[in-house]
Scaffold this motif. Sequence first.
Motif, PDB file in Angstrom:
ATOM      1  N   LEU A  11     -11.451  -9.271 -12.666  1.00  0.00           N
ATOM      2  CA  LEU A  11     -11.846  -8.817 -11.327  1.00  0.00           C
ATOM      3  C   LEU A  11     -10.704  -9.107 -10.355  1.00  0.00           C
ATOM      4  CD1 LEU A  11     -15.580  -9.888 -10.879  1.00  0.00           C
ATOM      5  CD2 LEU A  11     -14.664  -7.574 -10.857  1.00  0.00           C
ATOM      6  N   PRO A  12     -10.346  -8.138  -9.527  1.00  0.00           N
ATOM      7  CA  PRO A  12      -9.233  -8.361  -8.601  1.00  0.00           C
ATOM      8  C   PRO A  12      -9.565  -9.331  -7.474  1.00  0.00           C
ATOM      9  CG  PRO A  12     -10.147  -6.163  -8.316  1.00  0.00           C
ATOM     10  CD  PRO A  12     -10.845  -6.781  -9.481  1.00  0.00           C
ATOM     11  N   HIS A  13     -10.843  -9.489  -7.166  1.00  0.00           N
ATOM     12  CA  HIS A  13     -11.302 -10.384  -6.107  1.00  0.00           C
ATOM     13  C   HIS A  13     -12.747 -10.743  -6.418  1.00  0.00           C
ATOM     14  CE1 HIS A  13     -12.339 -11.906  -2.108  1.00  0.00           C
ATOM     15  NE2 HIS A  13     -11.047 -12.014  -1.899  1.00  0.00           N
ATOM     16  N   ASP A  66     -12.880  -6.973  -2.412  1.00  0.00           N
ATOM     17  CA  ASP A  66     -11.863  -7.077  -1.368  1.00  0.00           C
ATOM     18  C   ASP A  66     -10.467  -6.814  -1.918  1.00  0.00           C
ATOM     19  OD1 ASP A  66     -13.724  -7.577   0.572  1.00  0.00           O
ATOM     20  OD2 ASP A  66     -13.486  -9.745   0.517  1.00  0.00           O
ATOM     21  N   GLY A  67     -10.370  -6.515  -3.196  1.00  0.00           N
ATOM     22  CA  GLY A  67      -9.113  -6.163  -3.843  1.00  0.00           C
ATOM     23  C   GLY A  67      -9.190  -4.723  -4.311  1.00  0.00           C
ATOM     24  N   PRO A  68      -8.342  -4.343  -5.270  1.00  0.00           N
ATOM     25  CA  PRO A  68      -8.372  -2.967  -5.781  1.00  0.00           C
ATOM     26  C   PRO A  68      -9.706  -2.642  -6.465  1.00  0.00           C
ATOM     27  CG  PRO A  68      -6.431  -4.148  -6.588  1.00  0.00           C
ATOM     28  CD  PRO A  68      -7.295  -5.143  -5.891  1.00  0.00           C
ATOM     29  N   ALA A  88      -7.817  -0.161 -10.829  1.00  0.00           N
ATOM     30  CA  ALA A  88      -7.548   1.257 -10.595  1.00  0.00           C
ATOM     31  C   ALA A  88      -6.982   1.390  -9.191  1.00  0.00           C
ATOM     32  CB  ALA A  88      -8.824   2.070 -10.754  1.00  0.00           C
ATOM     33  N   PRO A  89      -5.692   1.059  -9.014  1.00  0.00           N
ATOM     34  CA  PRO A  89      -5.122   1.110  -7.662  1.00  0.00           C
ATOM     35  C   PRO A  89      -5.124   2.529  -7.108  1.00  0.00           C
ATOM     36  CG  PRO A  89      -3.420   0.681  -9.303  1.00  0.00           C
ATOM     37  CD  PRO A  89      -4.729   0.703 -10.023  1.00  0.00           C
ATOM     38  N   PRO A 121      -8.626   4.140   2.590  1.00  0.00           N
ATOM     39  CA  PRO A 121      -9.291   3.024   1.903  1.00  0.00           C
ATOM     40  C   PRO A 121     -10.719   3.394   1.505  1.00  0.00           C
ATOM     41  CG  PRO A 121      -8.729   2.462   4.177  1.00  0.00           C
ATOM     42  CD  PRO A 121      -8.262   3.854   3.929  1.00  0.00           C
ATOM     43  N   VAL A 122     -11.158   2.915   0.367  1.00  0.00           N
ATOM     44  CA  VAL A 122     -12.507   3.160  -0.104  1.00  0.00           C
ATOM     45  C   VAL A 122     -13.447   2.175   0.578  1.00  0.00           C
ATOM     46  CG1 VAL A 122     -14.032   3.145  -2.116  1.00  0.00           C
ATOM     47  CG2 VAL A 122     -11.686   3.972  -2.336  1.00  0.00           C
ATOM     48  N   ILE A 123     -14.476   2.686   1.209  1.00  0.00           N
ATOM     49  CA  ILE A 123     -15.439   1.834   1.889  1.00  0.00           C
ATOM     50  C   ILE A 123     -16.687   1.655   1.039  1.00  0.00           C
ATOM     51  CG2 ILE A 123     -16.882   1.602   3.940  1.00  0.00           C
ATOM     52  CD1 ILE A 123     -14.691   3.147   5.431  1.00  0.00           C
TER      53      ILE A 123
END
Length: 110
Positions: free
Chosen positions: A61-63, A82-84, A96-97, A104-106
């Motif tokens: 997990l990125p965050h 809160d990350g990618p 998946a950057p 930005p994806v909300i």
Amino acid sequence: MAQTGAGDTRFVWLRADDGLPSSQVSCLLQDSQGYLWLGTAAGLSRYDGQHVLSYGIRDGLPHIHIRNLAEDHAGRLWALSDGPLAYLQNGRFQHAPLPPESNPVISLGT
């Protein structure tokens, strides 16, 4: 909440003692296999009606703050944090950057 065999519904409280990483749940998703996914302020958990399996940074997990969850047509779980953006593949999350020029994806829509 879990279904019993006869169509009865039972409610279950999940806590840190049960393996939930945080009591602050920000999103829920029941996937096509029937698992209940809980995105929390401290990671992601999968509940099968009996046991909680938690995922965190060590699992890719990125965050840890999970904001939204979705399942795609291929049955992959996607997590917005809160990350990618990340998706679960073979027990680990892959990032998946987004391209720099994208917005930005909300939220994740279904």
